[in-house]
Design a protein around this motif. Structure first.
Motif, PDB file in Angstrom:
ATOM      1  N   GLY A   1     -29.576   6.939 -67.211  1.00 56.03           N
ATOM      2  CA  GLY A   1     -28.162   6.770 -67.530  1.00 56.03           C
ATOM      3  C   GLY A   1     -27.693   7.832 -68.504  1.00 56.03           C
ATOM      4  O   GLY A   1     -28.424   8.736 -68.882  1.00 56.03           O
ATOM      5  N   GLY A   2     -26.427   7.694 -68.918  1.00 58.16           N
ATOM      6  CA  GLY A   2     -25.819   8.692 -69.786  1.00 58.16           C
ATOM      7  C   GLY A   2     -26.392   8.668 -71.199  1.00 58.16           C
ATOM      8  O   GLY A   2     -26.372   7.633 -71.862  1.00 58.16           O
ATOM      9  N   THR A   3     -26.906   9.798 -71.641  1.00 58.64           N
ATOM     10  CA  THR A   3     -27.457   9.905 -73.001  1.00 58.64           C
ATOM     11  C   THR A   3     -26.637  10.883 -73.844  1.00 58.64           C
ATOM     12  O   THR A   3     -27.160  11.552 -74.723  1.00 58.64           O
ATOM     13  N   ARG A   4     -25.340  10.943 -73.567  1.00 57.43           N
ATOM     14  CA  ARG A   4     -24.444  11.847 -74.294  1.00 57.43           C
ATOM     15  C   ARG A   4     -24.566  11.656 -75.799  1.00 57.43           C
ATOM     16  O   ARG A   4     -24.729  12.619 -76.555  1.00 57.43           O
ATOM     17  N   HIS A   5     -24.486  10.411 -76.241  1.00 56.98           N
ATOM     18  CA  HIS A   5     -24.430  10.159 -77.673  1.00 56.98           C
ATOM     19  C   HIS A   5     -25.752  10.449 -78.356  1.00 56.98           C
ATOM     20  O   HIS A   5     -25.787  10.987 -79.469  1.00 56.98           O
ATOM     21  N   PHE A   6     -26.850  10.133 -77.692  1.00 56.90           N
ATOM     22  CA  PHE A   6     -28.160  10.475 -78.246  1.00 56.90           C
ATOM     23  C   PHE A   6     -28.293  11.985 -78.399  1.00 56.90           C
ATOM     24  O   PHE A   6     -28.733  12.477 -79.444  1.00 56.90           O
ATOM     25  N   ASN A   7     -27.941  12.727 -77.368  1.00 62.35           N
ATOM     26  CA  ASN A   7     -28.123  14.178 -77.416  1.00 62.35           C
ATOM     27  C   ASN A   7     -27.252  14.846 -78.479  1.00 62.35           C
ATOM     28  O   ASN A   7     -27.711  15.752 -79.183  1.00 62.35           O
TER      29      ASN A   7
ATOM     30  N   ILE B   1      -9.084  12.950 -81.954  1.00 60.60           N
ATOM     31  CA  ILE B   1      -9.383  12.342 -80.651  1.00 60.60           C
ATOM     32  C   ILE B   1     -10.303  13.277 -79.884  1.00 60.60           C
ATOM     33  O   ILE B   1      -9.939  14.426 -79.600  1.00 60.60           O
ATOM     34  N   ILE B   2     -11.500  12.784 -79.580  1.00 60.69           N
ATOM     35  CA  ILE B   2     -12.444  13.540 -78.759  1.00 60.69           C
ATOM     36  C   ILE B   2     -12.214  13.161 -77.298  1.00 60.69           C
ATOM     37  O   ILE B   2     -12.179  11.981 -76.955  1.00 60.69           O
ATOM     38  N   THR B   3     -12.062  14.143 -76.441  1.00 60.84           N
ATOM     39  CA  THR B   3     -11.936  13.889 -75.002  1.00 60.84           C
ATOM     40  C   THR B   3     -13.106  14.542 -74.276  1.00 60.84           C
ATOM     41  O   THR B   3     -13.657  15.543 -74.731  1.00 60.84           O
ATOM     42  N   THR B   4     -13.477  13.965 -73.151  1.00 61.78           N
ATOM     43  CA  THR B   4     -14.600  14.510 -72.383  1.00 61.78           C
ATOM     44  C   THR B   4     -14.144  15.423 -71.251  1.00 61.78           C
ATOM     45  O   THR B   4     -14.862  16.352 -70.883  1.00 61.78           O
ATOM     46  N   ALA B   5     -12.980  15.166 -70.676  1.00 62.97           N
ATOM     47  CA  ALA B   5     -12.447  16.012 -69.602  1.00 62.97           C
ATOM     48  C   ALA B   5     -11.431  16.994 -70.196  1.00 62.97           C
ATOM     49  O   ALA B   5     -10.741  16.678 -71.175  1.00 62.97           O
TER      50      ALA B   5
ATOM     51  N   THR C   1     -17.196  18.230 -73.761  1.00 61.18           N
ATOM     52  CA  THR C   1     -17.616  17.806 -72.431  1.00 61.18           C
ATOM     53  C   THR C   1     -18.999  17.163 -72.479  1.00 61.18           C
ATOM     54  O   THR C   1     -19.715  17.265 -73.484  1.00 61.18           O
ATOM     55  N   ASN C   2     -19.397  16.501 -71.412  1.00 60.53           N
ATOM     56  CA  ASN C   2     -20.776  16.045 -71.292  1.00 60.53           C
ATOM     57  C   ASN C   2     -21.665  17.256 -71.056  1.00 60.53           C
ATOM     58  O   ASN C   2     -21.362  18.111 -70.218  1.00 60.53           O
ATOM     59  N   GLY C   3     -22.753  17.325 -71.803  1.00 56.55           N
ATOM     60  CA  GLY C   3     -23.644  18.468 -71.704  1.00 56.55           C
ATOM     61  C   GLY C   3     -24.934  18.126 -70.987  1.00 56.55           C
ATOM     62  O   GLY C   3     -25.050  17.130 -70.284  1.00 56.55           O
ATOM     63  N   THR C   4     -25.931  18.980 -71.204  1.00 60.03           N
ATOM     64  CA  THR C   4     -27.218  18.779 -70.545  1.00 60.03           C
ATOM     65  C   THR C   4     -28.306  19.472 -71.344  1.00 60.03           C
ATOM     66  O   THR C   4     -28.030  20.343 -72.172  1.00 60.03           O
ATOM     67  N   ASN C   5     -29.534  19.056 -71.094  1.00 61.41           N
ATOM     68  CA  ASN C   5     -30.691  19.729 -71.678  1.00 61.41           C
ATOM     69  C   ASN C   5     -31.102  20.859 -70.755  1.00 61.41           C
ATOM     70  O   ASN C   5     -31.461  20.618 -69.599  1.00 61.41           O
ATOM     71  N   LEU C   6     -31.036  22.070 -71.246  1.00 63.89           N
ATOM     72  CA  LEU C   6     -31.387  23.216 -70.429  1.00 63.89           C
ATOM     73  C   LEU C   6     -32.898  23.331 -70.334  1.00 63.89           C
ATOM     74  O   LEU C   6     -33.602  23.294 -71.339  1.00 63.89           O
ATOM     75  N   SER C   7     -33.411  23.461 -69.115  1.00 67.34           N
ATOM     76  CA  SER C   7     -34.857  23.536 -68.914  1.00 67.34           C
ATOM     77  C   SER C   7     -35.387  24.878 -69.382  1.00 67.34           C
ATOM     78  O   SER C   7     -34.678  25.889 -69.394  1.00 67.34           O
ATOM     79  N   THR C   8     -36.658  24.890 -69.768  1.00 66.61           N
ATOM     80  CA  THR C   8     -37.287  26.142 -70.171  1.00 66.61           C
ATOM     81  C   THR C   8     -37.659  26.954 -68.941  1.00 66.61           C
ATOM     82  O   THR C   8     -37.757  26.443 -67.833  1.00 66.61           O
ATOM     83  N   ASP C   9     -37.891  28.235 -69.136  1.00 65.24           N
ATOM     84  CA  ASP C   9     -38.280  29.093 -68.018  1.00 65.24           C
ATOM     85  C   ASP C   9     -39.574  28.609 -67.367  1.00 65.24           C
ATOM     86  O   ASP C   9     -39.720  28.643 -66.155  1.00 65.24           O
TER      87      ASP C   9
ATOM     88  N   GLY D   1     -24.681  29.100 -61.804  1.00 63.23           N
ATOM     89  CA  GLY D   1     -24.755  27.771 -62.384  1.00 63.23           C
ATOM     90  C   GLY D   1     -25.479  27.761 -63.711  1.00 63.23           C
ATOM     91  O   GLY D   1     -25.033  27.133 -64.678  1.00 63.23           O
ATOM     92  N   LEU D   2     -26.610  28.453 -63.785  1.00 66.71           N
ATOM     93  CA  LEU D   2     -27.379  28.516 -65.028  1.00 66.71           C
ATOM     94  C   LEU D   2     -26.588  29.172 -66.149  1.00 66.71           C
ATOM     95  O   LEU D   2     -26.572  28.695 -67.289  1.00 66.71           O
ATOM     96  N   LYS D   3     -25.930  30.266 -65.829  1.00 66.75           N
ATOM     97  CA  LYS D   3     -25.125  30.956 -66.848  1.00 66.75           C
ATOM     98  C   LYS D   3     -24.000  30.066 -67.354  1.00 66.75           C
ATOM     99  O   LYS D   3     -23.702  30.017 -68.555  1.00 66.75           O
ATOM    100  N   TYR D   4     -23.369  29.351 -66.448  1.00 68.14           N
ATOM    101  CA  TYR D   4     -22.269  28.458 -66.827  1.00 68.14           C
ATOM    102  C   TYR D   4     -22.794  27.322 -67.705  1.00 68.14           C
ATOM    103  O   TYR D   4     -22.150  26.940 -68.696  1.00 68.14           O
ATOM    104  N   ALA D   5     -23.959  26.782 -67.352  1.00 67.88           N
ATOM    105  CA  ALA D   5     -24.554  25.709 -68.160  1.00 67.88           C
ATOM    106  C   ALA D   5     -24.880  26.192 -69.560  1.00 67.88           C
ATOM    107  O   ALA D   5     -24.634  25.487 -70.557  1.00 67.88           O
ATOM    108  N   GLN D   6     -25.425  27.391 -69.676  1.00 67.65           N
ATOM    109  CA  GLN D   6     -25.766  27.930 -70.986  1.00 67.65           C
ATOM    110  C   GLN D   6     -24.530  28.153 -71.843  1.00 67.65           C
ATOM    111  O   GLN D   6     -24.567  27.979 -73.066  1.00 67.65           O
ATOM    112  N   GLU D   7     -23.424  28.476 -71.210  1.00 66.51           N
ATOM    113  CA  GLU D   7     -22.198  28.751 -71.952  1.00 66.51           C
ATOM    114  C   GLU D   7     -21.444  27.479 -72.326  1.00 66.51           C
ATOM    115  O   GLU D   7     -20.933  27.358 -73.445  1.00 66.51           O
ATOM    116  N   TYR D   8     -21.373  26.512 -71.411  1.00 68.34           N
ATOM    117  CA  TYR D   8     -20.473  25.371 -71.602  1.00 68.34           C
ATOM    118  C   TYR D   8     -21.169  24.016 -71.770  1.00 68.34           C
ATOM    119  O   TYR D   8     -20.548  23.077 -72.266  1.00 68.34           O
ATOM    120  N   TYR D   9     -22.423  23.881 -71.326  1.00 66.94           N
ATOM    121  CA  TYR D   9     -23.050  22.561 -71.300  1.00 66.94           C
ATOM    122  C   TYR D   9     -24.224  22.410 -72.258  1.00 66.94           C
ATOM    123  O   TYR D   9     -24.902  21.391 -72.238  1.00 66.94           O
TER     124      TYR D   9
END
Length: 411
Positions: free
Chosen positions: A17-23, A179-183, A205-213, A386-394
Motif C-alpha cells: 500500500g501507500g507509504t508516502r508518509h513513512f518515506n 495546504i499540501i496538495t499531491t496533484a 507529489t507521491n514519490g518513489t524509492n529509486l533502485s540502485t544500479d 522514465g528514469l530521468k523523470y523519476a530522478q528529477e520529480y519523484y
C-alpha cells in the motif's frame, strides 16, 4: 522541529500500500526533525498493524526504519461504503483527540501538525489539536472532498454528508497555515471555490524509492533469461476496486484475444473486486493473472519483470487537476516503458516521454501491437526517459527537502 502527521491510512513499509508518509517522514528525520505518524489499526485497504494486534483494543506504538507510528485502536467493518466505515472514521477522530490532547498525551508538545485526508475527520483532528497546542496546522489534501465521493458514485450531490464534509473542507483550507496538495493543479480547485491565495499551496507529489544500479542490472539479467520462453508481459500494480476500472481492460482483452495472443497481463494487488475479476478471467479464458500485492521493498522486482507497465484512468472530473498515483512514480523509477490509458491534465507519461498515452481502453489493443513492434532502441529510450523523470520529480529525498523548507518557515 517536532511534527505529528495524522493520516488514518498511513502504512508502515512492511505492508503493501501507500507509504508516502513513512518515506517523507524518514527523510525529514534525517534532516534533524522528530516526526511521529498517527494512523489507525484498521481500514478496508489491508493490514496497517500486525494481524494479532488488530484486536488488542489498545493503541499501538511501533518504530519502523526510525519513524515512530502511533496506531489508534479502531472498530472493524466490511465494505468501503458502509455505515461501519463512517463509524470507524469518526472513531479515529475522537480517539486521536483524546490520545494526543495536552492532558492525555505521552508524546510531548509538537511544533507543527499535519492533518491528512483521505477522509476529512483525520485532518480535522489535526486542526483541533493544533488549536489546543496553539501551533501551526498544515492541511494535506490527497483527495478532493466531497468531489471524490461524488465522482466515484458513492454518494449523491444532495446527500447531507456532502454538505457536512464540504463545510469541514472549507474550515480546514481557510484555517491552515499551508495546504499540501499531491496533484499539480489541485490548488486551482481551492482557489476557485474559496478564493485562497496561491502562495498558500505546496505541491508534494507521491514519490518513489529509486533502485540502485546493481538492483536494476540484477533484475534485468533475470528478465533476459525469462523472456526467451515467455510472451510479452504487461504488468499492472495497485488496487483492484471499482475506481480502477480493470473490468474495462479485461473486456477489451476478451474482445481481442486473437490479436493479443502474444501477450500476458499480470495484475498485482488486492481489493473488493478481486474475486469477481478472477471469475471473469477464468470464465473467458483470458491470458491474465492476478497476484497478491507485495510490500514496497519487493515492488521493484515485480515492475522490472515487465515488458510494459499499465495504468488506467476512467473518465472523471477529478483528473482535470492532474494525478499523483503511487504506481506512476514507481513505474517511472522501474525504468520500464509505460502505457497510460485515459485522460488527465499534465499527464506525467506524456511529459516524461516514458511511453504511450491513449485516450480510452478501446485503444489498448492497437497500442500494444504498436508497442510490440518498437525496436529495442526505441523501448530503451522510453525507459531512460522514465528514469530521468523519476530522478528529477519523484525522488523522496528531494521532495522531503522541499517540504522541510516550507515547514521550517512556519515554525
Amino acid at each position: 522541529m517536532k511534527l505529528w502527521w495524522i493520516n488514518q491510512h498511513a502504512r508502515p513499509p512492511i505492508f503493501a500500500g501507500g507509504t508516502r508518509h513513512f518515506n517523507l517522514a524518514k527523510r525529514l528525520c534525517s534532516l534533524q526533525n522528530d516526526v511521529m505518524i498517527v494512523n489507525g489499526t484498521f481500514d478496508h485497504l489491508g493490514n496497517i498493524v500486525l494481524p494479532e494486534e488488530q484486536f488488542s483494543g489498545n493503541s499501538i506504538f511501533h518504530t519502523y526504519g526510525g519513524v515512530p507510528f502511533l496506531s489508534i485502536s479502531l472498530p472493524q467493518y466490511s465494505g468501503n461504503a458502509s455505515l461501519g466505515r463512517i463509524r470507524n472514521m469518526y472513531s479515529f477522530y475522537l480517539k486521536t483527540l483524546k490520545a494526543l490532547s495536552p492532558n492525555e498525551s505521552k508524546y510531548g508538545k509538537p511544533d507543527i501538525i499535519i492533518g491528512s485526508t483521505v477522509h476529512p475527520w483525520a485532518a480535522y483532528a489535526g486542526y483541533k489539536l493544533s488549536q489546543m497546542y496553539n501551533i501551526p496546522f498544515v492541511y494535506e489534501v490527497r483527495d478532493l472532498w466531497p468531489l471524490t465521493l461524488m465522482e466515484l458514485g458513492r454518494i449523491k450531490k444532495w446527500n447531507p454528508l456532502v454538505f457536512y464534509f464540504d463545510r469541514i473542507d472549507k474550515i480546514l483550507s481557510k484555517k491552515a497555515s499551508l495546504i499540501i496538495t499531491t496533484a499539480p493543479l489541485m490548488k486551482k480547485y481551492y482557489i476557485e471555490r474559496w478564493g485562497l491565495p496561491e502562495n498558500k499551496f505546496l505541491w508534494i507529489t507521491n514519490g518513489t524509492n529509486l533502485s540502485t544500479d546493481s538492483e536494476y542490472e540484477a533484475n534485468q539479467g533475470l528478465l533476459a533469461k525469462k523472456k526467451e520462453r515467455s510472451p510479452f508481459q504487461v504488468v499492472y500494480t495497485g488496487a483492484l476496486g471499482r475506481a480502477n476500472g480493470l473490468i474495462d481492460i479485461l473486456q477489451v482483452i476478451s474482445a481481442h484475444k486473437k490479436e493479443l495472443s502474444n501477450f500476458e497481463f499480470h495484475f498485482w494487488g488486492d481489493g473488493p473486486l478481486k474475486e469477481s475479476l478472477s471469475r471473469y478471467i477464468e470464465h473467458n479464458n483470458l491470458p491474465c493473472f492476478i497476484h497478491k500485492s507485495v510490500p514496497k521493498e519487493r515492488l521493484i522486482s515485480v515492475l522490472q519483470s515487465a515488458d510494459a507497465l499499465l495504468f488506467y484512468l476512467r473518465s472523471s472530473k477529478l483528473y482535470e487537476y492532474g494525478i499523483s498515483l503511487n504506481k506512476v512514480a514507481d513505474y517511472h523509477a522501474a525504468g520500464k516503458p509505460i502505457i497510460a490509458v485515459g485522460q488527465c491534465a499534465k499527464n506525467p507519461v506524456l511529459e516524461s516521454g516514458a511511453g504511450f498515452v491513449i485516450p480510452s481502453a478501446q485503444n489498448l489493443p492497437e497500442a500494444l501491437l504498436k508497442f510490440q513492434d518498437l525496436s529495442t532502441e526505441e523501448r530503451n529510450k522510453m525507459s531512460e526517459n522514465g528514469l530521468k523523470y523519476a530522478q528529477e520529480y519523484y525522488d523522496w529525498g528531494k521532495l522531503a527537502e522541499k517540504l522541510n523548507t516550507q515547514l521550517k518557515k512556519l515554525v
